[in-house]
Write an enzyme that holds these catalytic residues in place. Structure first.
Site, mmCIF file in Angstrom:
data_model
loop_
_atom_site.group_PDB
_atom_site.id
_atom_site.type_symbol
_atom_site.label_atom_id
_atom_site.label_comp_id
_atom_site.label_asym_id
_atom_site.label_seq_id
_atom_site.Cartn_x
_atom_site.Cartn_y
_atom_site.Cartn_z
ATOM 1 N N CYS A 175 0.662 -0.902 -0.043
ATOM 2 C CA CYS A 175 0.409 0.090 0.064
ATOM 3 C C CYS A 175 1.125 1.099 -0.262
ATOM 4 C CB CYS A 175 -1.032 0.106 1.260
ATOM 5 S SG CYS A 175 -1.675 1.672 1.162
ATOM 6 N N CYS A 230 0.283 3.429 3.060
ATOM 7 C CA CYS A 230 1.248 2.701 3.841
ATOM 8 C C CYS A 230 2.524 2.867 4.350
ATOM 9 C CB CYS A 230 0.792 1.295 4.313
ATOM 10 S SG CYS A 230 -0.897 0.813 5.156
ATOM 11 N N ASN A 237 -12.773 9.281 -2.377
ATOM 12 C CA ASN A 237 -13.284 7.851 -3.397
ATOM 13 C C ASN A 237 -13.767 6.967 -3.371
ATOM 14 O OD1 ASN A 237 -13.489 10.283 -5.550
ATOM 15 N ND2 ASN A 237 -11.208 10.580 -5.823
ATOM 16 N N HIS A 293 -5.967 2.779 0.048
ATOM 17 C CA HIS A 293 -6.247 3.463 1.393
ATOM 18 C C HIS A 293 -7.220 4.443 1.578
ATOM 19 C CE1 HIS A 293 -2.837 4.147 5.638
ATOM 20 N NE2 HIS A 293 -3.796 4.753 5.681
ATOM 21 N N HIS A 336 -8.288 8.228 2.389
ATOM 22 C CA HIS A 336 -7.968 9.314 2.637
ATOM 23 C C HIS A 336 -9.051 10.256 1.980
ATOM 24 C CE1 HIS A 336 -7.654 7.895 -2.161
ATOM 25 N NE2 HIS A 336 -7.448 8.681 -2.960
ATOM 26 N N HIS A 369 -9.380 14.057 0.107
ATOM 27 C CA HIS A 369 -8.653 15.071 -0.519
ATOM 28 C C HIS A 369 -9.199 16.122 0.256
ATOM 29 C CE1 HIS A 369 -7.919 12.751 -3.930
ATOM 30 N NE2 HIS A 369 -8.459 11.757 -3.694
HETATM 31 P P1 5GP Z 1 -7.569 8.580 -5.575
HETATM 32 O O1 5GP Z 1 -7.942 9.104 -6.682
HETATM 33 O O2 5GP Z 1 -7.535 7.469 -4.678
HETATM 34 O O3 5GP Z 1 -9.317 9.274 -4.572
HETATM 35 O O4 5GP Z 1 -6.789 10.126 -5.101
HETATM 36 C C1 5GP Z 1 -4.874 9.209 -4.627
HETATM 37 C C2 5GP Z 1 -4.212 10.707 -4.425
HETATM 38 O O5 5GP Z 1 -2.731 10.334 -4.319
HETATM 39 C C3 5GP Z 1 -4.569 11.006 -6.148
HETATM 40 O O6 5GP Z 1 -4.731 12.387 -6.250
HETATM 41 C C4 5GP Z 1 -2.932 10.794 -6.610
HETATM 42 O O7 5GP Z 1 -1.976 12.231 -7.325
HETATM 43 C C5 5GP Z 1 -2.028 10.662 -4.617
HETATM 44 N N1 5GP Z 1 -0.918 10.113 -4.967
HETATM 45 C C6 5GP Z 1 -0.847 8.662 -5.648
HETATM 46 N N2 5GP Z 1 0.851 8.381 -5.098
HETATM 47 C C7 5GP Z 1 1.115 9.465 -4.651
HETATM 48 C C8 5GP Z 1 2.571 9.773 -4.265
HETATM 49 O O8 5GP Z 1 3.208 8.438 -4.402
HETATM 50 N N3 5GP Z 1 2.544 10.581 -3.484
HETATM 51 C C9 5GP Z 1 1.941 11.951 -3.539
HETATM 52 N N4 5GP Z 1 2.198 12.716 -2.603
HETATM 53 N N5 5GP Z 1 0.555 12.134 -3.612
HETATM 54 C C10 5GP Z 1 -0.105 10.415 -5.001
HETATM 55 ZN ZN ZN Z 2 -1.926 1.404 3.709
#
Ligand code: 5GP
Ligand code: ZN
Length: 112
Positions: free
Chosen positions: A3, A6, A85, A96, A98, A100
């Protein structure tokens, strides 16, 4: 478990911190979608908002108490948006939990 968030919490993948405490880590999104785009995550692995249970109540309250502090640290006094999301249709790319935190400009009225 493989992950990336993580690994970010563990410091195995570098990130730019905004806020941290014993429960929560907040860092800048690598691909910002607004002038300010911060990700707020629990230090423990929960896959998504769909995997939250009553046992996570204290943690979730703590995350939502941290968000105003994070917003203040980022200068988002004019408001912001909090998004999580979930799963395939929600376009969740990192499994994981999160949140935004987006702001720094007037955001679009709708996301769809
Ligand atoms: P999701 O699409 O799952 O709601 O959001 C995942 C977010 O994680 C995306 O906005 C993406 O840009 C961000 N993200 C993915 N990998 C990394 C990373 O390695 N470092 C950081 N800082 N953000 C990441
Ligand atoms: Zn995790």
């Amino acid at each position: 478990m493989d992950c990336i968030f993580c690994k970010i919490v563990a410091g195995e993948i570098p990130s730019k911190p905004v806020y941290e405490d014993e429960w929560v880590y907040a860092f800048y999104d690598i691909a910002p979608q607004a002038p300010t785009h911060v990700l707020v995550i629990p230090r423990t692995h929960i896959a998504s908002a769909n995997d939250v249970t009553e046992e996570n109540a204290e943690l979730l309250a703590h995350i939502f108490a941290a968000i105003p502090k994070i917003a203040q640290l980022c200068g988002l006094e004019n408001g912001y948006r909090v998004i999580t999301n979930v799963g395939e249709d929600g376009c969740q790319s990192v499994r994981h939990l999160h949140f935004h935190v987006l702001g720094g400009k007037k955001l679009p009225e709708t996301m769809v």
